[in-house]
Every structure is written in structure tokens, then in C-alpha cells.
Design an enzyme around this catalytic site. Structure first.
Site, PDB file in Angstrom:
ATOM      1  N   ASN A  20      58.275 168.332 -29.670  1.00  0.00           N
ATOM      2  CA  ASN A  20      57.948 168.430 -28.251  1.00  0.00           C
ATOM      3  C   ASN A  20      58.562 167.209 -27.573  1.00  0.00           C
ATOM      4  O   ASN A  20      58.008 166.110 -27.636  1.00  0.00           O
ATOM      5  CB  ASN A  20      56.421 168.466 -28.085  1.00  0.00           C
ATOM      6  CG  ASN A  20      55.999 168.669 -26.644  1.00  0.00           C
ATOM      7  OD1 ASN A  20      56.813 168.573 -25.724  1.00  0.00           O
ATOM      8  ND2 ASN A  20      54.728 168.928 -26.443  1.00  0.00           N
TER       9      ASN A  20
ATOM     10  N   LYS B  32      57.071 164.110 -29.541  1.00  0.00           N
ATOM     11  CA  LYS B  32      55.908 164.372 -30.374  1.00  0.00           C
ATOM     12  C   LYS B  32      56.387 165.278 -31.495  1.00  0.00           C
ATOM     13  O   LYS B  32      57.130 166.229 -31.230  1.00  0.00           O
ATOM     14  CB  LYS B  32      54.870 165.119 -29.536  1.00  0.00           C
ATOM     15  CG  LYS B  32      53.445 164.651 -29.701  1.00  0.00           C
ATOM     16  CD  LYS B  32      52.599 165.272 -28.608  1.00  0.00           C
ATOM     17  CE  LYS B  32      51.366 165.898 -29.199  1.00  0.00           C
ATOM     18  NZ  LYS B  32      50.521 166.528 -28.191  1.00  0.00           N
TER      19      LYS B  32
ATOM     20  N   ARG C 139      59.509 172.980 -28.370  1.00  0.00           N
ATOM     21  CA  ARG C 139      58.791 173.407 -27.178  1.00  0.00           C
ATOM     22  C   ARG C 139      59.719 173.254 -25.980  1.00  0.00           C
ATOM     23  O   ARG C 139      60.254 172.171 -25.729  1.00  0.00           O
ATOM     24  CB  ARG C 139      57.557 172.539 -26.968  1.00  0.00           C
ATOM     25  CG  ARG C 139      56.862 172.915 -25.679  1.00  0.00           C
ATOM     26  CD  ARG C 139      55.833 171.917 -25.275  1.00  0.00           C
ATOM     27  NE  ARG C 139      55.194 172.343 -24.059  1.00  0.00           N
ATOM     28  CZ  ARG C 139      54.807 171.525 -23.093  1.00  0.00           C
ATOM     29  NH1 ARG C 139      54.982 170.223 -23.223  1.00  0.00           N
ATOM     30  NH2 ARG C 139      54.226 171.994 -22.022  1.00  0.00           N
TER      31      ARG C 139
ATOM     32  N   LEU D 199      42.067 173.659 -19.856  1.00  0.00           N
ATOM     33  CA  LEU D 199      41.753 172.529 -18.972  1.00  0.00           C
ATOM     34  C   LEU D 199      42.099 171.225 -19.682  1.00  0.00           C
ATOM     35  O   LEU D 199      41.287 170.676 -20.433  1.00  0.00           O
ATOM     36  CB  LEU D 199      40.261 172.542 -18.599  1.00  0.00           C
ATOM     37  CG  LEU D 199      39.667 173.883 -18.115  1.00  0.00           C
ATOM     38  CD1 LEU D 199      38.169 173.736 -17.863  1.00  0.00           C
ATOM     39  CD2 LEU D 199      40.380 174.354 -16.852  1.00  0.00           C
TER      40      LEU D 199
ATOM     41  N   ASN E 193      45.156 167.765 -19.232  1.00  0.00           N
ATOM     42  CA  ASN E 193      45.731 166.988 -18.147  1.00  0.00           C
ATOM     43  C   ASN E 193      46.331 167.932 -17.115  1.00  0.00           C
ATOM     44  O   ASN E 193      46.079 167.819 -15.925  1.00  0.00           O
ATOM     45  CB  ASN E 193      46.807 166.085 -18.725  1.00  0.00           C
ATOM     46  CG  ASN E 193      46.652 164.692 -18.229  1.00  0.00           C
ATOM     47  OD1 ASN E 193      46.065 164.472 -17.166  1.00  0.00           O
ATOM     48  ND2 ASN E 193      47.175 163.752 -18.970  1.00  0.00           N
TER      49      ASN E 193
ATOM     50  N   ARG F  92      47.765 166.712 -10.514  1.00  0.00           N
ATOM     51  CA  ARG F  92      48.397 167.759  -9.688  1.00  0.00           C
ATOM     52  C   ARG F  92      47.348 168.425  -8.807  1.00  0.00           C
ATOM     53  O   ARG F  92      46.219 168.674  -9.237  1.00  0.00           O
ATOM     54  CB  ARG F  92      49.060 168.819 -10.569  1.00  0.00           C
ATOM     55  CG  ARG F  92      50.263 168.294 -11.313  1.00  0.00           C
ATOM     56  CD  ARG F  92      50.965 169.416 -12.080  1.00  0.00           C
ATOM     57  NE  ARG F  92      51.570 168.865 -13.276  1.00  0.00           N
ATOM     58  CZ  ARG F  92      51.495 169.404 -14.490  1.00  0.00           C
ATOM     59  NH1 ARG F  92      50.860 170.552 -14.669  1.00  0.00           N
ATOM     60  NH2 ARG F  92      52.069 168.811 -15.507  1.00  0.00           N
TER      61      ARG F  92
ATOM     62  N   ASP G  27      41.314 160.672 -15.213  1.00  0.00           N
ATOM     63  CA  ASP G  27      40.653 161.044 -16.463  1.00  0.00           C
ATOM     64  C   ASP G  27      39.240 161.526 -16.153  1.00  0.00           C
ATOM     65  O   ASP G  27      38.438 160.805 -15.562  1.00  0.00           O
ATOM     66  CB  ASP G  27      40.617 159.843 -17.409  1.00  0.00           C
ATOM     67  CG  ASP G  27      40.204 160.260 -18.808  1.00  0.00           C
ATOM     68  OD1 ASP G  27      39.248 161.054 -18.955  1.00  0.00           O
ATOM     69  OD2 ASP G  27      40.844 159.802 -19.762  1.00  0.00           O
TER      70      ASP G  27
ATOM     71  N   GLY H 194      41.653 169.374 -23.594  1.00  0.00           N
ATOM     72  CA  GLY H 194      40.844 168.148 -23.520  1.00  0.00           C
ATOM     73  C   GLY H 194      39.547 168.276 -22.753  1.00  0.00           C
ATOM     74  O   GLY H 194      38.473 167.940 -23.254  1.00  0.00           O
TER      75      GLY H 194
ATOM     76  N   GLY I 126      38.266 171.262 -21.408  1.00  0.00           N
ATOM     77  CA  GLY I 126      37.578 172.493 -21.805  1.00  0.00           C
ATOM     78  C   GLY I 126      36.817 172.348 -23.108  1.00  0.00           C
ATOM     79  O   GLY I 126      35.730 172.900 -23.271  1.00  0.00           O
ATOM     80  N   GLU I 127      37.383 171.534 -24.030  1.00  0.00           N
ATOM     81  CA  GLU I 127      36.738 171.376 -25.338  1.00  0.00           C
ATOM     82  C   GLU I 127      35.665 170.298 -25.333  1.00  0.00           C
ATOM     83  O   GLU I 127      34.785 170.309 -26.193  1.00  0.00           O
ATOM     84  CB  GLU I 127      37.801 171.025 -26.400  1.00  0.00           C
ATOM     85  CG  GLU I 127      38.777 172.154 -26.676  1.00  0.00           C
ATOM     86  CD  GLU I 127      40.019 171.697 -27.462  1.00  0.00           C
ATOM     87  OE1 GLU I 127      39.914 170.719 -28.222  1.00  0.00           O
ATOM     88  OE2 GLU I 127      41.079 172.331 -27.291  1.00  0.00           O
ATOM     89  N   ASN I 128      35.756 169.362 -24.388  1.00  0.00           N
ATOM     90  CA  ASN I 128      34.917 168.158 -24.489  1.00  0.00           C
ATOM     91  C   ASN I 128      33.980 167.881 -23.324  1.00  0.00           C
ATOM     92  O   ASN I 128      33.268 166.892 -23.349  1.00  0.00           O
ATOM     93  CB  ASN I 128      35.815 166.927 -24.678  1.00  0.00           C
ATOM     94  CG  ASN I 128      36.593 166.984 -25.973  1.00  0.00           C
ATOM     95  OD1 ASN I 128      36.009 167.091 -27.041  1.00  0.00           O
ATOM     96  ND2 ASN I 128      37.905 166.950 -25.871  1.00  0.00           N
TER      97      ASN I 128
ATOM     98  N   GLU J 188      48.778 174.110 -29.827  1.00  0.00           N
ATOM     99  CA  GLU J 188      50.079 174.616 -29.379  1.00  0.00           C
ATOM    100  C   GLU J 188      51.151 174.438 -30.441  1.00  0.00           C
ATOM    101  O   GLU J 188      52.014 175.306 -30.617  1.00  0.00           O
ATOM    102  CB  GLU J 188      50.479 173.912 -28.065  1.00  0.00           C
ATOM    103  CG  GLU J 188      49.596 174.365 -26.908  1.00  0.00           C
ATOM    104  CD  GLU J 188      49.695 173.497 -25.661  1.00  0.00           C
ATOM    105  OE1 GLU J 188      49.036 172.439 -25.624  1.00  0.00           O
ATOM    106  OE2 GLU J 188      50.426 173.867 -24.737  1.00  0.00           O
TER     107      GLU J 188
HETATM  108  P1  AMP Z   1      44.804 167.293 -22.936  1.00  0.00           P
HETATM  109  O1  AMP Z   1      45.921 167.357 -21.942  1.00  0.00           O
HETATM  110  O2  AMP Z   1      44.422 168.619 -23.476  1.00  0.00           O
HETATM  111  O3  AMP Z   1      45.044 166.269 -24.017  1.00  0.00           O
HETATM  112  O4  AMP Z   1      43.523 166.782 -22.115  1.00  0.00           O
HETATM  113  C1  AMP Z   1      43.459 165.448 -21.672  1.00  0.00           C
HETATM  114  C2  AMP Z   1      42.298 165.273 -20.730  1.00  0.00           C
HETATM  115  O5  AMP Z   1      41.072 165.721 -21.322  1.00  0.00           O
HETATM  116  C3  AMP Z   1      42.040 163.814 -20.378  1.00  0.00           C
HETATM  117  O6  AMP Z   1      42.783 163.439 -19.244  1.00  0.00           O
HETATM  118  C4  AMP Z   1      40.555 163.781 -20.076  1.00  0.00           C
HETATM  119  O7  AMP Z   1      40.366 163.929 -18.686  1.00  0.00           O
HETATM  120  C5  AMP Z   1      39.989 164.998 -20.758  1.00  0.00           C
HETATM  121  N1  AMP Z   1      39.018 164.643 -21.794  1.00  0.00           N
HETATM  122  C6  AMP Z   1      39.264 164.257 -23.064  1.00  0.00           C
HETATM  123  N2  AMP Z   1      38.116 163.983 -23.705  1.00  0.00           N
HETATM  124  C7  AMP Z   1      37.113 164.186 -22.817  1.00  0.00           C
HETATM  125  C8  AMP Z   1      35.677 164.072 -22.848  1.00  0.00           C
HETATM  126  N3  AMP Z   1      35.041 163.683 -23.960  1.00  0.00           N
HETATM  127  N4  AMP Z   1      34.985 164.370 -21.731  1.00  0.00           N
HETATM  128  C9  AMP Z   1      35.634 164.765 -20.615  1.00  0.00           C
HETATM  129  N5  AMP Z   1      36.958 164.894 -20.527  1.00  0.00           N
HETATM  130  C10 AMP Z   1      37.693 164.606 -21.592  1.00  0.00           C
END
Ligand code: AMP
Length: 371
Positions: free
Chosen positions: A8, A15, A65, A183, A185, A215, A256, A304, A306-308, A355
Site C-alpha cells: 500500500n 505499508k 492497493r 468509520l 480516518n 474531510r 482523532d 478504527g 466503528g470497531e472501537n 483490507e
Molecule cells: P483507521 O483509519 O481505521 O485506522 O481509524 C483511525 C481512527 O480510529 C483514529 O483517527 C481514531 O479517531 C479512531 N479510533 C481508534 N481507536 C479508537 C478508540 N479506542 N475510540 C475511538 N476512536 C478510535
């Protein structure tokens, strides 16, 4: 041995992840390429370093990618000179993203001339969206001449999590309809009907749709004319503002979501509004895609946020009980695979995306290799 190297390539980073089947045997990230203080001077040096450190014996494919596949790339594609030329021709559609992938492809083909290389496009999964879902109501001759239409992105993620959702629910993906919410970045929603994308929230670029880290997501295009004509901002500055200084960052000063959540918990008004705008937009797309699909078998959160972020999952779907959509607070906090109450008609799921694994799988498919 059936090893696939997934690359990537970003403008200043590469990456990589090396798979043997579905197991990861090496991975890493080279950052700040070409920057002062960075580890390496250019992409060639970055890839050479990765190859020197990694045992690439038994490598059957390199999967790249590529963000934008334009109107013609509708699936993973084995790379030859013609494919490279066609990806180059798409640079005007994706000036921020495609050049880096092209550099990665060029260097990898030189360094690994005997290994087949495959391009896996973020847009390809959305090639099944019907014309009325990708066409904007603007002058048709302009749209055709300049390839203006919805393409959609995050396709490998939506493909992967919608399929995984069906498996988790013990269903056949070919007869399962899922609303997937990626959901991270960047963020996008997708309506998946029987394994095929039929609607998605990003457009010609990854800018529209959901609110993202930096964005803006959807805005009235008149905002751009207004900022240009009335506020006197140059177009580059407006683009920069909407892509790098919008979203959660624009609303709250933090991109963040973790920080936004902390500030909201402490009663900060800007962070609270940012969270509310973010979740409201998700809910609007869920409603739209319920209507697009008619029958929905699951709603899935991934990436990030959606999972957390249980708070986002709960707030985005709050109040939808009359539509048989409900989040169980304890299951949500524990982040179970299924976070709706037992027996819910529309299960709500949390499925980690992958991905790179999807790119490895699609690379094998393109070469007719077994998984
Ligand atoms: P990704 O692009 O999938 O790596 O998602 C990154 C984003 O996930 C970061 O900018 C955070 O805003 C969000 N994120 C990661 N961990 C958490 C968490 N424990 N709680 C809330 N948001 C999180």
C-alpha cells in the site's frame, strides 16, 4: 507455499504485509520517504529495504492497493504495461492518491520482474452500483467528457466485512443484504445486496458522504463558490480546507475521535457538536440505505472508530427501534460480534476489517491461484 506480498504505497509511506495463505508472516511500515529525517530517500529504497529484510521465497504475487480505478477497472487486474498506462491516465481523477501507487508498482515490477503483480482498486467493488446510483443530475455532456460520476472507495473493506458479516450470521453472502459502515480516518457507508455494492457514500473522490477525521463529507457545492467569490479564497485553499481541515478537526480542533470523546465527556461544546454531527450523518445514510435495499439483514460497523467507539455505534442508531434496529448496551460495550439484542430482526455487528487480507485474496483470484 503460496505467499502474497501486499503493498500500500502512499505519497511518503509504504505499508507492506506478507501473507502465507491467510497468515501474516511479516509486516511493516516505512514512513517519511524522501523527507528530511526520514529513513529512506525514495520508494525504490523503501521497497529494496523491505525486500532485503523479508524472506520472499515462494512469492506467487504482489498485490498493490490502488485507490482509483476509474470507470473501467471493475475487478482485480493483472498488471502489464497497458494497465500501468491506463492507471496513469486516471491520475487527473485521483491526483492525491494514484501517483504513489504507480511509483510502488513501477519499483516492484523492476525489483521483482518474475513475480506477477496485481492492482486491487478501492473503487472496483462499487462497479455494480446501477447507473441511477452513480449518476449526478448535471449536464450529461460535461459529465461524460470529464468522467464525472460517483465511483466510491473503501471497496475492499466493504467487500470483506459484508462477506464476513454473512458468515458470522451463518448466512450465504449471495442472499444477504448488509449496510456496512467503514468509520476510520476516512469514512464511508455502503449498501451491499447479495454481495454486490448497490450504493455508497463517497463520490468521484473520497471527500463526500460521512463526516471524517479531516474531510467534510457532504456539503452544498455552493459553499465552494461562496468561499471563492465572496470570501476570496483560492480554489487550492478551499480544497485543502475541505479535505484536511474539515470533519471532526474543523468542528472541534481534533481529528482523532478518542480526543473528541474525552472532551465531550468533560462537557466541551465544540466536541459535543462534532460528535452529534458525525453520528447524525451516519444515521441519515443508514436511513437512505434501508430505503435503497428494502430488506436489510444486518448493519455492520468497522474500522478504527466503528470497531472501537461504542458511543458512536449507540448514538448513530439510537431511536431506530421502530425499524427493528437496536443496540444492546452491554454487548456494545463488550464489543461482541453481534451487538443487537438476542433475536433482533436486523442484527447489528462489529466486524474488524482487513483490507490487506482482502487484497491478497483478490490478487490470488485474479491469477486463478488457490487461496
Ligand atoms: P483507521 O483509519 O481505521 O485506522 O481509524 C483511525 C481512527 O480510529 C483514529 O483517527 C481514531 O479517531 C479512531 N479510533 C481508534 N481507536 C479508537 C478508540 N479506542 N475510540 C475511538 N476512536 C478510535
Amino acid at each position: 507455499m503460496s505467499r502474497v506480498l501486499v503493498l500500500n504505497s502512499g505519497s511518503s509511506s509504504v505499508k507492506y504485509r506478507l501473507f502465507d495463505g491467510s497468515s501474516t508472516i511479516a509486516k511493516g511500515l516505512v514512513e517519511r520517504i524522501g523527507e528530511s529525517g526520514g529513513e529512506v530517500a525514495d520508494h525504490r529504497a523503501a521497497l529494496q529495504g523491505i525486500m532485503d529484510e523479508t524472506d520472499l521465497s515462494g512469492l506467487v504475487a504482489v498485490g498493490h492497493r490502488v485507490v482509483h480505478g476509474g470507470p473501467d477497472f471493475t475487478g482485480p487486474t493483472v498488471i502489464d504495461d497497458d494497465v500501468v498506462a491506463r492507471v496513469e491516465a486516471l491520475v487527473p481523477l485521483a491526483p492525491l492518491h494514484n501517483p504513489a501507487a504507480l511509483t510502488g508498482i513501477e519499483v516492484a515490477r523492476k525489483l521483482l520482474p518474475d513475480v506477477p503483480q496485481v492492482a486491487v482498486f478501492d473503487t472496483a467493488f462499487h462497479a455494480t452500483i446501477p447507473p441511477e446510483g452513480v449518476t449526478w443530475a448535471i449536464d450529461r455532456s460535461l459529465a461524460e467528457r470529464w468522467q464525472i460520476r460517483r465511483y466510491g472507495f473503501h471497496g475492499t473493506s466493504h467487500a470483506y466485512v459484508s462477506r464476513r458479516t454473512a458468515h458470522v450470521l451463518g448466512r450465504d453472502p449471495a442472499s444477504t443484504n448488509v449496510i456496512t459502515l467503514h468509520l476510520g480516518n476516512g469514512a464511508s457507508a455502503c449498501a451491499v445486496e447479495g454481495g454486490r455494492s448497490v450504493a455508497t457514500s463517497m463520490g468521484m473522490s473520497p471527500l463526500p458522504g460521512l463526516v471524517m477525521g479531516t474531510r467534510s463529507g457532504d456539503i452544498d457545492p455552493t459553499v465552494i463558490f461562496h468561499l471563492h467569490r465572496v470570501a476570496g479564497l483560492p480554489l487550492d485553499e478551499i480544497e485543502n480546507s475541505l479535505t484536511r481541515h474539515g470533519g471532526l478537526l474543523g468542528l472541534s480542533g481534533d481529528n482523532d475521535l478518542r480526543t473528541v470523546l474525552e472532551r465531550r465527556a468533560a462537557g466541551d461544546a465544540d466536541a459535543t457538536l462534532a460528535f452529534d454531527v458525525y453520528c447524525r450523518r451516519i444515521r441519515e445514510y443508514v436511513g437512505a440505505y434501508l430505503a435503497v435495499l428494502g430488506r436489510v439483514d444486518a448493519i455492520t460497523f468497522t474500522a478504527g472508530v466503528g470497531e472501537n467507539a461504542p458511543a458512536v455505534r449507540a448514538a448513530s442508531l439510537a431511536g431506530l427501534e421502530p425499524l427493528d434496529i437496536e443496540v444492546d448496551p452491554e454487548r456494545n460495550e463488550r464489543r461482541e460480534e453481534i451487538i443487537s439484542p438476542p433475536g433482533a430482526r436486523i442484527p447489528v455487528c462489529v466486524i474488524p476489517t482487513d483490507e490487506e487480507l482482502e487484497i491478497a485474496g483478490q490478487s490470488r483470484t485474479a491469477l486463478s491461484l488457490p487461496d
